[in-house]
Design a protein around this motif. Sequence first.
Motif, PDB file in Angstrom:
ATOM      1  N   ILE A 294       0.947  -1.199   0.107  1.00 47.40           N
ATOM      2  CA  ILE A 294       0.152  -0.024  -0.091  1.00 47.40           C
ATOM      3  C   ILE A 294       0.863   1.330  -0.030  1.00 47.40           C
ATOM      4  O   ILE A 294       1.766   1.419   0.741  1.00 47.40           O
ATOM      5  CB  ILE A 294      -0.893  -0.028   1.177  1.00 47.40           C
ATOM      6  CG1 ILE A 294      -1.861  -1.373   1.203  1.00 47.40           C
ATOM      7  CG2 ILE A 294      -1.740   1.331   1.307  1.00 47.40           C
ATOM      8  CD1 ILE A 294      -2.599  -1.408   2.372  1.00 47.40           C
ATOM      9  N   VAL A 295       0.659   2.168  -0.899  1.00 47.28           N
ATOM     10  CA  VAL A 295       1.487   3.484  -1.027  1.00 47.28           C
ATOM     11  C   VAL A 295       0.448   4.548  -0.562  1.00 47.28           C
ATOM     12  O   VAL A 295      -0.708   4.832  -1.433  1.00 47.28           O
ATOM     13  CB  VAL A 295       2.017   3.536  -2.318  1.00 47.28           C
ATOM     14  CG1 VAL A 295       2.888   4.880  -2.342  1.00 47.28           C
ATOM     15  CG2 VAL A 295       2.902   2.376  -2.843  1.00 47.28           C
ATOM     16  N   VAL A 296       0.799   5.366   0.554  1.00 45.91           N
ATOM     17  CA  VAL A 296      -0.040   6.586   0.765  1.00 45.91           C
ATOM     18  C   VAL A 296       0.643   7.643   0.180  1.00 45.91           C
ATOM     19  O   VAL A 296       1.709   8.059   0.166  1.00 45.91           O
ATOM     20  CB  VAL A 296       0.151   6.618   2.307  1.00 45.91           C
ATOM     21  CG1 VAL A 296      -0.777   7.937   2.805  1.00 45.91           C
ATOM     22  CG2 VAL A 296      -0.607   5.528   3.229  1.00 45.91           C
ATOM     23  N   ASP A 297      -0.282   8.115  -0.796  1.00 42.90           N
ATOM     24  CA  ASP A 297       0.226   9.297  -1.623  1.00 42.90           C
ATOM     25  C   ASP A 297       0.133  10.589  -0.899  1.00 42.90           C
ATOM     26  O   ASP A 297      -0.421  10.835   0.151  1.00 42.90           O
ATOM     27  CB  ASP A 297      -0.613   9.558  -2.838  1.00 42.90           C
ATOM     28  CG  ASP A 297      -0.609   8.437  -3.696  1.00 42.90           C
ATOM     29  OD1 ASP A 297       0.352   7.546  -3.566  1.00 42.90           O
ATOM     30  OD2 ASP A 297      -1.539   8.251  -4.610  1.00 42.90           O
ATOM     31  N   LEU A 331       3.095  16.569  -2.324  1.00 43.81           N
ATOM     32  CA  LEU A 331       2.075  17.399  -2.093  1.00 43.81           C
ATOM     33  C   LEU A 331       1.070  17.230  -3.011  1.00 43.81           C
ATOM     34  O   LEU A 331       1.313  17.347  -3.955  1.00 43.81           O
ATOM     35  CB  LEU A 331       2.487  19.047  -1.976  1.00 43.81           C
ATOM     36  CG  LEU A 331       3.550  19.084  -0.989  1.00 43.81           C
ATOM     37  CD1 LEU A 331       3.870  20.893  -0.985  1.00 43.81           C
ATOM     38  CD2 LEU A 331       3.450  18.619   0.477  1.00 43.81           C
ATOM     39  N   GLY A 332      -0.281  16.915  -2.327  1.00 45.87           N
ATOM     40  CA  GLY A 332      -1.486  16.616  -3.115  1.00 45.87           C
ATOM     41  C   GLY A 332      -2.327  17.990  -3.518  1.00 45.87           C
ATOM     42  O   GLY A 332      -2.171  19.088  -2.885  1.00 45.87           O
ATOM     43  N   ILE A 333      -3.164  18.009  -4.445  1.00 43.42           N
ATOM     44  CA  ILE A 333      -3.777  19.227  -5.035  1.00 43.42           C
ATOM     45  C   ILE A 333      -4.642  20.167  -4.053  1.00 43.42           C
ATOM     46  O   ILE A 333      -4.686  21.113  -3.990  1.00 43.42           O
ATOM     47  CB  ILE A 333      -4.718  18.931  -6.087  1.00 43.42           C
ATOM     48  CG1 ILE A 333      -5.294  19.901  -6.903  1.00 43.42           C
ATOM     49  CG2 ILE A 333      -5.847  17.925  -5.563  1.00 43.42           C
ATOM     50  CD1 ILE A 333      -6.249  19.626  -8.252  1.00 43.42           C
ATOM     51  N   ASP A 334      -5.126  19.212  -2.829  1.00 41.46           N
ATOM     52  CA  ASP A 334      -5.849  19.975  -1.897  1.00 41.46           C
ATOM     53  C   ASP A 334      -4.918  20.932  -0.949  1.00 41.46           C
ATOM     54  O   ASP A 334      -5.302  22.099  -0.828  1.00 41.46           O
ATOM     55  CB  ASP A 334      -6.414  18.756  -0.763  1.00 41.46           C
ATOM     56  CG  ASP A 334      -6.993  19.383   0.220  1.00 41.46           C
ATOM     57  OD1 ASP A 334      -7.651  20.527   0.328  1.00 41.46           O
ATOM     58  OD2 ASP A 334      -7.474  18.736   1.547  1.00 41.46           O
ATOM     59  N   LEU A 335      -3.846  20.378  -0.682  1.00 41.36           N
ATOM     60  CA  LEU A 335      -2.890  21.201   0.161  1.00 41.36           C
ATOM     61  C   LEU A 335      -2.074  22.220  -1.014  1.00 41.36           C
ATOM     62  O   LEU A 335      -2.060  23.657  -0.574  1.00 41.36           O
ATOM     63  CB  LEU A 335      -1.852  20.367   0.548  1.00 41.36           C
ATOM     64  CG  LEU A 335      -0.705  21.110   1.668  1.00 41.36           C
ATOM     65  CD1 LEU A 335      -1.585  21.876   2.644  1.00 41.36           C
ATOM     66  CD2 LEU A 335       0.315  20.153   2.207  1.00 41.36           C
ATOM     67  N   PRO A 368       1.493  17.578 -13.165  1.00 43.17           N
ATOM     68  CA  PRO A 368       1.905  19.090 -13.289  1.00 43.17           C
ATOM     69  C   PRO A 368       0.963  19.536 -12.335  1.00 43.17           C
ATOM     70  O   PRO A 368       1.043  20.806 -12.242  1.00 43.17           O
ATOM     71  CB  PRO A 368       1.256  19.277 -14.826  1.00 43.17           C
ATOM     72  CG  PRO A 368       0.078  18.085 -14.726  1.00 43.17           C
ATOM     73  CD  PRO A 368       0.713  16.867 -14.256  1.00 43.17           C
ATOM     74  N   VAL A 369       0.227  18.813 -11.279  1.00 42.26           N
ATOM     75  CA  VAL A 369      -0.254  19.525 -10.187  1.00 42.26           C
ATOM     76  C   VAL A 369       0.453  20.460  -9.455  1.00 42.26           C
ATOM     77  O   VAL A 369       0.225  21.532  -9.088  1.00 42.26           O
ATOM     78  CB  VAL A 369      -1.055  18.581  -9.475  1.00 42.26           C
ATOM     79  CG1 VAL A 369      -1.999  19.265  -8.071  1.00 42.26           C
ATOM     80  CG2 VAL A 369      -2.285  17.516 -10.117  1.00 42.26           C
ATOM     81  N   VAL A 370       1.615  20.091  -9.200  1.00 37.15           N
ATOM     82  CA  VAL A 370       2.562  20.879  -8.451  1.00 37.15           C
ATOM     83  C   VAL A 370       2.753  22.156  -8.838  1.00 37.15           C
ATOM     84  O   VAL A 370       3.313  23.404  -8.232  1.00 37.15           O
ATOM     85  CB  VAL A 370       3.934  20.124  -8.046  1.00 37.15           C
ATOM     86  CG1 VAL A 370       4.606  20.021  -9.471  1.00 37.15           C
ATOM     87  CG2 VAL A 370       4.869  20.645  -7.033  1.00 37.15           C
ATOM     88  N   LEU A 371       2.459  22.578 -10.203  1.00 35.57           N
ATOM     89  CA  LEU A 371       2.697  23.887 -10.996  1.00 35.57           C
ATOM     90  C   LEU A 371       1.869  24.872 -10.272  1.00 35.57           C
ATOM     91  O   LEU A 371       2.129  26.006 -10.727  1.00 35.57           O
ATOM     92  CB  LEU A 371       2.637  23.691 -12.439  1.00 35.57           C
ATOM     93  CG  LEU A 371       3.421  22.825 -13.113  1.00 35.57           C
ATOM     94  CD1 LEU A 371       3.036  22.524 -14.584  1.00 35.57           C
ATOM     95  CD2 LEU A 371       4.809  23.129 -13.097  1.00 35.57           C
TER      96      LEU A 371
END
Length: 417
Positions: A294-297, A331-335, A368-371
């Motif tokens: 299991i990989v927690v993103d 880091l995910g899109i929410d943050l 590309p979300v990090v952009l």
Amino acid sequence: MIVDAHHHFWQVAAQEHPWRDHRHDELARDFTPTDLATELTQAGVDRTVLIQSVDEPAENDRLLAYAETPYVGAVVGWLPLSDPQAARQEIDRVADLISGKQGAAEAAAPGTAAGKRSVAEATALGAGASTSGERSVAGVILGADAGQGANADLGRGSGAGPGVSGERSIAEATALGAGASTSGERSVVGGGGSSHLHPTSHPHPTSHPHPTSLTPPAGPAGGGAGGLGWFAGAFSGVRCLVGRDPLDWLSEPSTVDLFRELAAAGVAWDVVPVTAEQTKAVLGLADAVPELRIVVDHLGRPLIDSGGWEPWAGQVRQLAGCPRVGMKVSLGIDLLTELDEWPELERYLAWVVDCFGPDRLMVASNWPVVLLRASYGEAWGRLRAALEQVVQNEDELAAVLGGTAADYYRINRKVSL
């Protein structure tokens, strides 16, 4: 080997992203392998893990086409995991697609009627090349040669890419997408075949980072033959987007059985448990299927925007108590949506390193979300610098920068049809 363990490609005309809204205008354009290639070269990244970004069967078809990109070392596809029957149907659909392409490749082998044509001619015929020089693979428009724009590299004939790692830069290898690899081998399936992670190929993550064997998997890694074997050859992992939705379905017996089958085939599961209830459900599945990777993103969504610590820290500690659970330093899109600027991460990274240890952590850009908050180079540089502050042992740092991802996603075993 340096690995970016999480990124996406997409074409906005081909797919809708329900998670994208008016705050994400920068993401409302195409992002292709060519766009990322130069960034990877400048950052010194050798391989990547391509991740699904929308829940639909067509996404798997697109991922299979994108997987032909030389620097893509592994792919995490989509399955409707809350509906095991539908998930098995999708596994069989993908298996039929891949095995059919393998049959086409064998029919065009030297000595057969199709094989008497040149490889380049057979590739063009297999792809149904048009007079405009474009061809379509899994609904993605591919240029006939690498000079035709941002999507040209998707039309690779070879799923294996450069036969010898390091002989060409990532950017050059991508530009050569429609041509032969250094070994001279290329698929005759018209660029639509999938990349495969063979269960018996070179186990050392740095010895043979990109083998060019054309042997498809006979069955699941560690499991029996069948559709899941073909699926597991194409996809090292699976996920579906869960947001903050309840994950009660993870305890259903039929779902547990499905995850047991995936685990036996060597397929990992990516997930972002954010709430306490989601974390409890993931822990339950980890206990029921202890062999499942299991990989927690995205660090499990730390409370960086509010400066908070709990319940995130406690949930991380609980997840780390399961020996087959790993975590992505990203880091995910929410943050990224909530932050005004790139955050200081050392406090949070020190905690996850203490909980998981470096051998279960992997750095990831989420491009590309990090952009939304930084360029690829800036984000990768800041992530690496923060890691170097908390992981000072050279071997341990190497694990976070690539070794862990190579192990979890079988990157070193990628082969091609």
